[in-house]
Design a protein around this motif. Structure first.
Motif, mmCIF file in Angstrom:
data_model
loop_
_atom_site.group_PDB
_atom_site.id
_atom_site.type_symbol
_atom_site.label_atom_id
_atom_site.label_comp_id
_atom_site.label_asym_id
_atom_site.label_seq_id
_atom_site.Cartn_x
_atom_site.Cartn_y
_atom_site.Cartn_z
ATOM 1 N N ASP A 128 0.830 -1.207 0.000
ATOM 2 C CA ASP A 128 0.000 0.000 0.000
ATOM 3 C C ASP A 128 0.866 1.258 0.000
ATOM 4 O O ASP A 128 0.553 2.245 -0.682
ATOM 5 C CB ASP A 128 -0.935 0.013 1.213
ATOM 6 N N ASN A 129 1.949 1.226 0.768
ATOM 7 C CA ASN A 129 2.859 2.375 0.799
ATOM 8 C C ASN A 129 3.480 2.624 -0.572
ATOM 9 O O ASN A 129 3.585 3.765 -1.031
ATOM 10 C CB ASN A 129 3.963 2.151 1.834
ATOM 11 N N ARG A 130 3.919 1.551 -1.226
ATOM 12 C CA ARG A 130 4.530 1.691 -2.550
ATOM 13 C C ARG A 130 3.524 2.270 -3.553
ATOM 14 O O ARG A 130 3.860 3.159 -4.344
ATOM 15 C CB ARG A 130 5.036 0.330 -3.039
ATOM 16 N N HIS A 131 2.315 1.752 -3.505
ATOM 17 C CA HIS A 131 1.293 2.228 -4.431
ATOM 18 C C HIS A 131 0.989 3.709 -4.189
ATOM 19 O O HIS A 131 0.916 4.508 -5.132
ATOM 20 C CB HIS A 131 0.019 1.397 -4.276
ATOM 21 N N HIS A 132 0.822 4.084 -2.937
ATOM 22 C CA HIS A 132 0.495 5.478 -2.619
ATOM 23 C C HIS A 132 1.641 6.407 -2.994
ATOM 24 O O HIS A 132 1.415 7.525 -3.484
ATOM 25 C CB HIS A 132 0.161 5.617 -1.134
ATOM 26 N N LEU A 133 2.872 5.960 -2.783
ATOM 27 C CA LEU A 133 4.026 6.779 -3.140
ATOM 28 C C LEU A 133 4.096 6.987 -4.646
ATOM 29 O O LEU A 133 4.354 8.099 -5.117
ATOM 30 C CB LEU A 133 5.311 6.125 -2.629
ATOM 31 N N ARG A 134 3.859 5.920 -5.418
ATOM 32 C CA ARG A 134 3.880 6.054 -6.870
ATOM 33 C C ARG A 134 2.793 7.007 -7.359
ATOM 34 O O ARG A 134 3.013 7.801 -8.271
ATOM 35 C CB ARG A 134 3.684 4.682 -7.525
ATOM 36 N N GLU A 135 1.630 6.917 -6.743
ATOM 37 C CA GLU A 135 0.491 7.702 -7.220
ATOM 38 C C GLU A 135 0.505 9.146 -6.728
ATOM 39 O O GLU A 135 0.072 10.054 -7.439
ATOM 40 C CB GLU A 135 -0.820 7.030 -6.775
ATOM 41 N N HIS A 136 1.008 9.366 -5.514
ATOM 42 C CA HIS A 136 0.848 10.680 -4.904
ATOM 43 C C HIS A 136 2.155 11.353 -4.484
ATOM 44 O O HIS A 136 2.162 12.554 -4.212
ATOM 45 C CB HIS A 136 -0.078 10.575 -3.686
ATOM 46 N N GLY A 137 3.241 10.603 -4.360
ATOM 47 C CA GLY A 137 4.523 11.217 -4.036
ATOM 48 C C GLY A 137 4.812 11.376 -2.562
ATOM 49 O O GLY A 137 5.808 12.006 -2.196
ATOM 50 N N TYR A 138 3.983 10.824 -1.697
ATOM 51 C CA TYR A 138 4.215 10.907 -0.258
ATOM 52 C C TYR A 138 3.573 9.702 0.413
ATOM 53 O O TYR A 138 2.806 8.956 -0.203
ATOM 54 C CB TYR A 138 3.638 12.201 0.333
ATOM 55 N N VAL A 139 3.888 9.516 1.693
ATOM 56 C CA VAL A 139 3.344 8.398 2.475
ATOM 57 C C VAL A 139 2.919 8.933 3.835
ATOM 58 O O VAL A 139 3.585 9.814 4.396
ATOM 59 C CB VAL A 139 4.393 7.271 2.640
ATOM 60 N N LEU A 140 1.827 8.391 4.360
ATOM 61 C CA LEU A 140 1.347 8.767 5.687
ATOM 62 C C LEU A 140 1.597 7.651 6.690
ATOM 63 O O LEU A 140 1.691 6.479 6.319
ATOM 64 C CB LEU A 140 -0.153 9.063 5.659
ATOM 65 N N GLY A 141 1.691 8.036 7.941
ATOM 66 C CA GLY A 141 1.735 7.086 9.050
ATOM 67 C C GLY A 141 0.866 7.639 10.162
ATOM 68 O O GLY A 141 1.268 8.593 10.832
ATOM 69 N N CYS A 142 -0.306 7.092 10.340
ATOM 70 C CA CYS A 142 -1.267 7.639 11.305
ATOM 71 C C CYS A 142 -1.387 6.724 12.518
ATOM 72 O O CYS A 142 -1.925 5.611 12.420
ATOM 73 C CB CYS A 142 -2.632 7.823 10.643
ATOM 74 N N GLY A 143 -0.867 7.173 13.646
ATOM 75 C CA GLY A 143 -0.982 6.423 14.885
ATOM 76 C C GLY A 143 -0.159 5.165 14.954
ATOM 77 O O GLY A 143 -0.334 4.365 15.874
ATOM 78 N N THR A 144 0.767 4.966 14.038
ATOM 79 C CA THR A 144 1.555 3.731 14.020
ATOM 80 C C THR A 144 2.733 3.785 14.978
ATOM 81 O O THR A 144 3.133 2.761 15.532
ATOM 82 C CB THR A 144 2.058 3.438 12.593
ATOM 83 N N TRP A 145 3.322 4.952 15.140
ATOM 84 C CA TRP A 145 4.432 5.113 16.088
ATOM 85 C C TRP A 145 3.897 5.459 17.474
ATOM 86 O O TRP A 145 4.364 4.956 18.487
ATOM 87 C CB TRP A 145 5.381 6.201 15.592
ATOM 88 N N SER A 146 2.899 6.325 17.498
ATOM 89 C CA SER A 146 2.211 6.710 18.723
ATOM 90 C C SER A 146 0.767 7.005 18.360
ATOM 91 O O SER A 146 0.511 7.610 17.312
ATOM 92 C CB SER A 146 2.857 7.952 19.349
ATOM 93 N N PRO A 147 -0.193 6.590 19.197
ATOM 94 C CA PRO A 147 -1.592 6.885 18.876
ATOM 95 C C PRO A 147 -1.894 8.379 18.849
ATOM 96 O O PRO A 147 -2.931 8.785 18.329
ATOM 97 C CB PRO A 147 -2.363 6.173 19.997
ATOM 98 N N HIS A 148 -0.992 9.183 19.381
ATOM 99 C CA HIS A 148 -1.215 10.623 19.456
ATOM 100 C C HIS A 148 -0.537 11.402 18.327
ATOM 101 O O HIS A 148 -0.709 12.616 18.233
ATOM 102 C CB HIS A 148 -0.700 11.159 20.798
#
Length: 325
Positions: A197-217
């Protein structure tokens, strides 16, 4: 460049090791594992603590610390019966800081974004299974995330790590994850589950998100940038309070600014080798990206692209398909 050097520079780290070719000198690799244990100039560690941190037998650690001490990379403190980083290591790291002018310019770029968004904006470089902050900036009202220069963050649970691994050639990225599964299986599972999913989003949009994966806050957004100096991807990333910036707001408000920041940093890195010591790098306005067939290009490159030119451009996008995804 020899074939081995080409393999090693494919993604800026030991690609041959990750691919299982077995041509890495283990004692050198272990010596660096020992040095990585010392986070900060004031860190003091004994052989037992080092052994626990890097997973090496204490007898092996003892031989390595003895050798590193003789080389000046470590200093032994008799009263504490511990080691700390030595003068040679400090001198070596200082020599790597000759690009201070470039780093100052990068910091200014980061601050441009930090002045508009209440988070911590960072410029990070990979180090095995982590990323290390080389520069950062934050607004006076920044909340939630307070990383600083030299801080290490996980590659498996952060937006920066997601962006870096997604930008790698698929075979190199898969080999890196396989290595993580052997060394840190619990952490690797999260990254493996979302890498496609990260690879696909990076190819399509040029960036990647990480929501609550390192910290829920904390929610994050990151953009990988190719570095000619380090022959790897570096990453520009931002961490924001999740209560203020949900996923939708990251897409709408944060991602466009981070893409512009990535283009600006890419331009600085492209010009650094020829200009940094001649003091000719200037701070220019952030480029306004132009979208063309789902690519982000700088406006001054439009004519060149229309003409079909193939030479290197000031700022690379990971969607430019130049052999580095």
């Amino acid at each position: 460049m020899g074939r081995r050097s080409e393999r090693l520079s494919k993604q800026g780290m030991l690609a041959s090791d990750l691919a299982g070719e077995g041509d890495v000198i283990q004692v050198v690799s272990r010596a660096f594992d020992v040095l990585r244990c010392f986070e900060g100039h004031e860190a003091r560690l004994g052989n037992l603590e080092i052994s626990s941190r890097c997973g090496l037998p204490r007898s092996t650690v003892s031989r390595l610390t003895h050798t590193l001490t003789r080389m000046g990379q470590l200093v032994y403190l008799p009263r504490d019966q511990k080691y700390r980083i030595g003068p040679s290591a400090v001198a070596m790291s200082t020599s790597m800081m000759k690009g201070l002018q470039l780093r100052n310019l990068i910091r200014l770029r980061l601050q441009d974004v930090a002045d508009q968004l209440p988070g911590t904006v960072g410029f990070v470089i990979p180090d095995r299974y982590h990323l290390v902050y080389l520069e950062f900036a934050r607004a006076a009202n920044a909340l939630g995330l307070h990383e600083g220069t030299g801080s290490r963050i996980s590659m498996t649970s952060t937006a920066a790590g997601f962006a870096y691994t997604a930008a790698l050639d698929m075979d190199v990225g898969d080999a890196l994850i396989a290595e993580m599964e052997r060394e840190i299986p619990g952490d690797a599972a999260l990254l493996k589950a979302r890498i496609e999913d990260n690879r696909h989003h990076l190819r399509e949009h040029g960036y990647v998100l990480g929501c609550g994966t390192w910290s829920p806050h904390i929610n994050g957004c990151a953009v990988p940038v190719w570095s000619p100096q380090y022959q790897t991807f570096v990453v520009v990333t931002i961490g924001l309070l999740a209560a203020m910036f949900d996923e939708n707001r990251l897409h709408q408000e944060v991602a466009p600014q981070m893409i512009e920041l990535g283009a600006a940093i890419g331009g600085l890195l492209e010009g650094a080798e020829g200009d940094i010591f001649a003091n000719r790098i200037e701070r220019k306005p952030l480029p306004v990206p132009v979208r063309n067939n789902n690519k982000i290009i700088k406006t001054e490159d439009t004519n060149e692209l229309e003409a079909g030119a193939r030479r290197a451009r000031p700022a690379r996008s990971v969607r430019a398909r130049d052999g580095r995804r």
